[in-house]
Design a protein around this motif. Structure first.
Motif, PDB file in Angstrom:
ATOM      1  N   MET A  37       0.821  -1.200   0.000  1.00 26.48           N
ATOM      2  CA  MET A  37       0.000   0.000   0.000  1.00 26.48           C
ATOM      3  C   MET A  37       0.864   1.261   0.000  1.00 26.48           C
ATOM      4  O   MET A  37       0.467   2.287  -0.567  1.00 26.48           O
ATOM      5  CB  MET A  37      -0.941  -0.013   1.210  1.00 26.48           C
ATOM      6  CG  MET A  37      -1.976  -1.143   1.175  1.00 26.48           C
ATOM      7  SD  MET A  37      -2.902  -1.207  -0.387  1.00 26.48           S
ATOM      8  CE  MET A  37      -3.721   0.384  -0.363  1.00 26.48           C
ATOM      9  N   ARG A  38       2.021   1.182   0.613  1.00 24.89           N
ATOM     10  CA  ARG A  38       2.943   2.324   0.559  1.00 24.89           C
ATOM     11  C   ARG A  38       3.385   2.566  -0.878  1.00 24.89           C
ATOM     12  O   ARG A  38       3.436   3.711  -1.346  1.00 24.89           O
ATOM     13  CB  ARG A  38       4.155   2.048   1.459  1.00 24.89           C
ATOM     14  CG  ARG A  38       5.189   3.161   1.459  1.00 24.89           C
ATOM     15  CD  ARG A  38       6.108   3.049   2.662  1.00 24.89           C
ATOM     16  NE  ARG A  38       6.891   1.840   2.682  1.00 24.89           N
ATOM     17  CZ  ARG A  38       8.101   1.725   2.140  1.00 24.89           C
ATOM     18  NH1 ARG A  38       8.662   2.758   1.528  1.00 24.89           N
ATOM     19  NH2 ARG A  38       8.769   0.596   2.216  1.00 24.89           N
ATOM     20  N   VAL A  56       2.941   5.641  -6.285  1.00 24.69           N
ATOM     21  CA  VAL A  56       2.773   5.637  -7.735  1.00 24.69           C
ATOM     22  C   VAL A  56       1.367   5.997  -8.196  1.00 24.69           C
ATOM     23  O   VAL A  56       1.160   6.255  -9.386  1.00 24.69           O
ATOM     24  CB  VAL A  56       3.168   4.263  -8.332  1.00 24.69           C
ATOM     25  CG1 VAL A  56       4.610   3.932  -8.000  1.00 24.69           C
ATOM     26  CG2 VAL A  56       2.245   3.156  -7.836  1.00 24.69           C
ATOM     27  N   ALA A  57       0.389   6.023  -7.293  1.00 24.87           N
ATOM     28  CA  ALA A  57      -0.981   6.311  -7.732  1.00 24.87           C
ATOM     29  C   ALA A  57      -1.773   7.145  -6.719  1.00 24.87           C
ATOM     30  O   ALA A  57      -2.475   8.072  -7.111  1.00 24.87           O
ATOM     31  CB  ALA A  57      -1.730   5.004  -8.014  1.00 24.87           C
ATOM     32  N   GLY A  58      -1.669   6.821  -5.440  1.00 23.01           N
ATOM     33  CA  GLY A  58      -2.422   7.571  -4.440  1.00 23.01           C
ATOM     34  C   GLY A  58      -2.042   9.038  -4.410  1.00 23.01           C
ATOM     35  O   GLY A  58      -2.914   9.922  -4.379  1.00 23.01           O
ATOM     36  N   LEU A 105      -9.039   6.444  -4.785  1.00 26.82           N
ATOM     37  CA  LEU A 105      -9.192   6.119  -6.203  1.00 26.82           C
ATOM     38  C   LEU A 105      -7.846   5.709  -6.795  1.00 26.82           C
ATOM     39  O   LEU A 105      -7.766   4.765  -7.581  1.00 26.82           O
ATOM     40  CB  LEU A 105      -9.768   7.307  -6.962  1.00 26.82           C
ATOM     41  CG  LEU A 105     -10.162   7.024  -8.416  1.00 26.82           C
ATOM     42  CD1 LEU A 105     -11.234   5.940  -8.496  1.00 26.82           C
ATOM     43  CD2 LEU A 105     -10.653   8.304  -9.098  1.00 26.82           C
ATOM     44  N   GLY A 106      -6.789   6.409  -6.393  1.00 25.22           N
ATOM     45  CA  GLY A 106      -5.456   6.014  -6.845  1.00 25.22           C
ATOM     46  C   GLY A 106      -5.091   4.627  -6.366  1.00 25.22           C
ATOM     47  O   GLY A 106      -4.526   3.821  -7.123  1.00 25.22           O
ATOM     48  N   PHE A 107      -5.402   4.319  -5.108  1.00 27.40           N
ATOM     49  CA  PHE A 107      -5.161   2.972  -4.587  1.00 27.40           C
ATOM     50  C   PHE A 107      -5.894   1.930  -5.437  1.00 27.40           C
ATOM     51  O   PHE A 107      -5.328   0.893  -5.803  1.00 27.40           O
ATOM     52  CB  PHE A 107      -5.656   2.863  -3.140  1.00 27.40           C
ATOM     53  CG  PHE A 107      -4.785   3.538  -2.113  1.00 27.40           C
ATOM     54  CD1 PHE A 107      -3.442   3.766  -2.341  1.00 27.40           C
ATOM     55  CD2 PHE A 107      -5.326   3.931  -0.890  1.00 27.40           C
ATOM     56  CE1 PHE A 107      -2.640   4.374  -1.398  1.00 27.40           C
ATOM     57  CE2 PHE A 107      -4.528   4.537   0.074  1.00 27.40           C
ATOM     58  CZ  PHE A 107      -3.183   4.763  -0.184  1.00 27.40           C
ATOM     59  N   VAL A 136       4.965   5.890   5.024  1.00 28.52           N
ATOM     60  CA  VAL A 136       5.774   6.597   4.026  1.00 28.52           C
ATOM     61  C   VAL A 136       6.806   7.480   4.704  1.00 28.52           C
ATOM     62  O   VAL A 136       7.998   7.465   4.353  1.00 28.52           O
ATOM     63  CB  VAL A 136       4.871   7.448   3.104  1.00 28.52           C
ATOM     64  CG1 VAL A 136       5.701   8.427   2.275  1.00 28.52           C
ATOM     65  CG2 VAL A 136       4.056   6.549   2.184  1.00 28.52           C
ATOM     66  N   ARG A 137       6.375   8.250   5.688  1.00 29.07           N
ATOM     67  CA  ARG A 137       7.307   9.157   6.367  1.00 29.07           C
ATOM     68  C   ARG A 137       8.318   8.385   7.206  1.00 29.07           C
ATOM     69  O   ARG A 137       9.494   8.782   7.303  1.00 29.07           O
ATOM     70  CB  ARG A 137       6.524  10.142   7.251  1.00 29.07           C
ATOM     71  CG  ARG A 137       5.526  10.992   6.473  1.00 29.07           C
ATOM     72  CD  ARG A 137       6.216  11.958   5.517  1.00 29.07           C
ATOM     73  NE  ARG A 137       5.216  12.638   4.698  1.00 29.07           N
ATOM     74  CZ  ARG A 137       5.084  12.476   3.404  1.00 29.07           C
ATOM     75  NH1 ARG A 137       5.909  11.666   2.747  1.00 29.07           N
ATOM     76  NH2 ARG A 137       4.163  13.131   2.728  1.00 29.07           N
TER      77      ARG A 137
END
Length: 354
Positions: free
Chosen positions: A153-154, A159-161, A187-189, A334-335
């Protein structure tokens, strides 16, 4: 020790003036970006036509940058077969440098990056969000693969979220409207999870795999062997799990589209229909899903766009079950995975000033 002498007196030196779009005419950037999206993605090109003019042009500008970043990383020209991957990490560093220059209003000698500088200024896209997208290319450059579902998911966020969040800003959503930005990220996910399901064969041929190692271990599939015929039925089970996740995020995104204008909802829901159909077709085909690449015909796209219009007239209901992963939760990962923030250099106040 004598101070080094400058080549020119400091009073003569001047910083390069800020030039949004690298100093290029906006109209020219828009037309070149329009040609890029028409060549690189018929689906996105069709969906972008549903926006009003201002939003449509910004979508083209943003797409040009995304497409160029992808092509530079993979050595392609508007997609196609992956080319030689030598020096790919250096290419990603180049992408970051050019992107930062564009955000600083400096010319880049590349229309796609100058286009990004233009749309970033108009839509209030900041450097952190741009770096989030570039970090996805950096992961691919290192040959990274997800070990856990959280890792997957990261990657989907990078690349999309994050691109979904950019798209929301392009549509005029406020950077402070976190609820709508969350749904745009959903939606990106959904898009990326469907892409992973569809592209398993192509990714494997390129030495990539975006299925979490933990998922493969759960099904007793040795790493790197998931495309072997002996494991096809187990792979089908994992892909169903993947597409089910995509549908959950898609439902959340459809609910969030209520905050958009009618034309924006139409475009977003049409795109959701097209990409959702890809994942559902992969799931439907089962073990035969990768015998040929799943795609959406022009006629089917037209039907999905028409369906999207009627869906846009109604407000989607709230999902009965929200997705397991949220943007805020993924952003924490992510961070945490990013570099350690530098120590603030702000001087302490004197005691008398406290």
């Amino acid at each position: 020790m004598a101070r080094p002498r400058l080549l020119a007196p400091s009073r003569i030196l001047r910083t390069t003036p800020r030039q949004v779009g690298g100093g290029r005419e906006r109209e020219w950037l828009v037309q070149k970006s329009k040609a890029s999206i028409a060549k690189g993605s018929k689906s996105f090109s069709a969906a972008s036509a549903l926006f009003g003019r201002a939003t449509r042009e910004r979508v083209w500008l943003l797409y040009a940058w995304c497409r160029q970043c992808d092509d530079i990383t993979d050595g392609q020209d508007h997609g196609g077969v992956l080319q030689e991957q030598a020096n790919v990490e250096q290419r990603v560093k180049g992408i970051r440098v050019l992107t930062h220059r564009a955000l600083d209003g400096q010319p880049t000698a590349d229309l796609a990056f100058d286009a990004f500088g233009q749309v970033a200024m108009e839509a209030r896209i900041d450097r952190q969000l741009a770096d989030d997208v570039i970090d996805g290319f950096a992961l691919d450059a290192k040959g990274w693969r997800p070990r856990t579902e959280a890792d997957m998911m990261r990657y989907c966020y990078h690349v999309a979220g994050a691109v979904g969040v950019m798209m929301a800003l392009v549509m005029g959503v406020s950077p402070d409207d976190h609820e709508t930005l969350d749904r745009a990220c959903d939606l990106g996910f959904a898009f990326q999870l469907n892409n992973i399901a569809r592209d398993i064969y192509e990714d494997d041929a390129a030495g990539r795999c975006y299925l979490p190692v933990e998922w493969l271990v759960e099904e007793d599939i040795p790493p790197g062997q998931h495309m072997k015929p002996a494991y096809r039925e187990k792979l089908v089970k994992l892909v169903k799990r993947l597409v089910d996740m995509a549908e959950s995020h898609e439902a959340a995104a459809r609910y969030g589209a209520r905050a958009l204008t009618l034309r924006q909802r139409w475009a977003v829901l049409s795109a959701a229909n097209i990409y959702g159909a890809i994942g559902r077709e992969v799931r439907k085909r089962g073990a035969e899903a990768w015998n040929s690449r799943v795609h959406t015909s022009a006629a089917a796209k037209a039907r999905f766009v028409s369906k999207g219009f009627y869906q846009a007239l109604r407000r989607a209901p709230e999902p009965e079950k929200w997705p397991r992963w949220t943007r805020s939760e993924v952003l924490v990962a992510v961070r945490m995975a990013g570099p350690i923030a530098p120590i603030p250099m702000t001087p302490l106040r004197e005691e008398d000033d406290i």
